[in-house]
Write a protein that holds these residues in place. Structure first.
Motif, PDB file in Angstrom:
ATOM      1  N   PRO A  15       0.804  -1.231   0.000  1.00 37.43           N
ATOM      2  CA  PRO A  15       0.000   0.000   0.000  1.00 37.43           C
ATOM      3  C   PRO A  15       0.833   1.276   0.000  1.00 37.43           C
ATOM      4  CG  PRO A  15      -0.952  -1.617   1.493  1.00 37.43           C
ATOM      5  CD  PRO A  15       0.359  -2.190   1.028  1.00 37.43           C
ATOM      6  N   ALA A  16       2.070   1.205   0.518  1.00 38.68           N
ATOM      7  CA  ALA A  16       2.920   2.398   0.568  1.00 38.68           C
ATOM      8  C   ALA A  16       3.254   2.945  -0.809  1.00 38.68           C
ATOM      9  CB  ALA A  16       4.210   2.098   1.333  1.00 38.68           C
ATOM     10  N   PHE A  17       3.136   2.110  -1.860  1.00 34.59           N
ATOM     11  CA  PHE A  17       3.374   2.613  -3.202  1.00 34.59           C
ATOM     12  C   PHE A  17       2.317   3.635  -3.612  1.00 34.59           C
ATOM     13  CE2 PHE A  17       6.074  -1.124  -3.584  1.00 34.59           C
ATOM     14  CZ  PHE A  17       7.091  -0.685  -4.428  1.00 34.59           C
ATOM     15  N   GLY A  18       1.167   3.636  -2.940  1.00 39.48           N
ATOM     16  CA  GLY A  18       0.093   4.526  -3.324  1.00 39.48           C
ATOM     17  C   GLY A  18      -0.639   4.011  -4.540  1.00 39.48           C
ATOM     18  N   THR A  19      -1.226   4.920  -5.295  1.00 37.97           N
ATOM     19  CA  THR A  19      -1.975   4.522  -6.480  1.00 37.97           C
ATOM     20  C   THR A  19      -1.879   5.606  -7.533  1.00 37.97           C
ATOM     21  OG1 THR A  19      -4.075   3.583  -7.209  1.00 37.97           O
ATOM     22  CG2 THR A  19      -4.197   5.527  -5.804  1.00 37.97           C
TER      23      THR A  19
END
Length: 396
Positions: A15-19
């Motif tokens: 999730p830390a990669f974002g979107t």
């Protein structure tokens, strides 16, 4: 890229990669005058190489040399200001107080409001908990103890400026997040409500609690994934209140546009200027301390005035220059320019009209360093003092 590798890479996307931006957000990005539809990316105000240049062999040679690695960190325990919370409990005497929390994280209290720039309270600037540059000193205060802030300002989406655990902790506080175009996609994924997001293009402004926040150009790049598609913008920031105004550079290479920013929005009581993680391998996207001083003077109409706060150094090992080199070089540049510069320990508040912290606190925990900026810089000196490294996330 081999199709067989794609599923494996996707499993690495925590999730830390974002979107990525999509829908109406992406449509707005594509309408921006700073976005090239043909290239599918945002453009810098002047040309910039965003990938390391030069010999990879030479880079690896410097990066893995044992003695070089040792001097990229402190030789002892970095001092952290011990009474930050007690100091912040008292209102600033003249309406403006600045607290450097380390790296580019700064709390600005101006005209009765509080703005938190690029808050990174995590232990690593990385999408992974087990790899990537690790914090060299503790955060000066727990985030939960910092108290309410009116606005959180993000300069761009690299891991050392946009930290998922910190954003998730702030998401429930009621603060407003002010970010460059596209960055809101990451924040929404991490729980920030859309009605508390303000996404700005360069030269756009928003009002928060009586302050005017304006996104201004910077010379850098974006990205959190293995493939950077330049779909989020990077920015420097102007925050103006009824009585005071401050500037935060984010990450940037030097460019003449700082004079225009100063002419339109300055002069500033305080500028927070990136002076660390510079490199001959990527001279267009991070400034040396000399360039940082030039930027401050440009913002002030060409004269020494206000106070400069050096940021983006001391907290994470992001470059091959000696750990203390940015501090020493900035001191020399300030003396030459006759410019007031604050050198606080992490967590040490200061008021620009008061006594500025000026002690070279890093000397007690630094090994000896060369000073190539004081004389002609040969090829060997430049390689040894100014070539930066890549963190394991592939970004800075």
């Amino acid at each position: 890229m081999s199709r067989s590798l794609i599923p494996g890479l996707r499993t690495l996307r925590t999730p830390a990669f974002g979107t990525d931006p999509a829908g109406a957000r992406l449509a707005r990005i594509r309408r921006s005058p700073n976005f090239s539809v043909a290239d599918g990316s945002f453009r810098n105000p002047v040309g910039a190489r965003i990938r390391p240049s030069g010999s990879r062999k030479e880079f690896a040679k410097v990066y893995f040399r044992k003695e070089e690695r040792a001097r990229r960190g402190p030789a002892g325990t970095i001092p952290v200001h011990a009474t930050t919370l007690a100091d912040l409990a008292k209102p600033p005497a003249d309406g403006l107080r600045i607290t450097w929390m380390g790296h580019s994280s700064v709390l600005a209290e101006l005209d009765g409001r509080r703005v938190l720039f690029d808050p990174v309270w995590g232990q690593r600037c990385s999408p992974f908990s087990f790899a990537g540059p690790k914090r060299l000193h503790p955060v000066p205060v727990p985030l939960a103890a910092l108290g309410p802030v009116d606005a959180v300002v993000i300069s761009h989406d690299h891991y050392d400026h946009l930290d998922m655990p910190t954003i998730k902790a702030l998401a429930g506080t009621g603060t407003v997040f002010v970010v460059p175009l596209g960055v809101g996609a990451h924040l929404e994924r991490w729980g920030v409500p859309a009605d508390r997001l303000r996404e700005l293009d360069w030269q756009e402004s928003t009002q928060v609690a009586g302050l005017t926040l304006t996104a201004t150009p910077a010379r850098h790049f974006c990205g959190r994934g293995l493939r950077n598609q330049q779909h989020t913008l990077w920015a420097s920031w102007v925050v103006a209140g009824p009585e005071h105004r401050v500037f935060h550079s984010g990450d940037t290479g030097y460019f003449p546009g700082f004079r225009e920013i100063g002419a339109e929005h300055g002069p500033f009581d305080v500028t927070m200027i990136q002076i660390g993680a510079y490199s001959d391998f990527w001279p267009d996207i991070h400034m040396t301390p000399e360039e940082g001083m030039r930027t401050h003077l440009d913002l002030q109409g060409g004269r020494a005035s206000g106070v400069m706060l050096p940021i983006h150094w001391g907290t994470f090992n992001l470059a091959l220059h000696a750990w203390a080199e940015p501090g020493e070089w900035t001191r020399d540049a300030a003396e030459e320019a006759g410019q007031a510069v604050a050198f606080p320990q992490p967590g040490e508040p200061f008021e620009p009209t008061g006594n500025l912290p000026g002690e070279a606190w890093w000397r007690a925990v630094s090994g000896p360093i060369a000073r190539p900026w004081r004389g002609p810089r040969g090829a060997q000196g430049a390689a040894e003092t100014s070539r930066g490294d890549l963190d394991l996330a592939g970004e800075r």
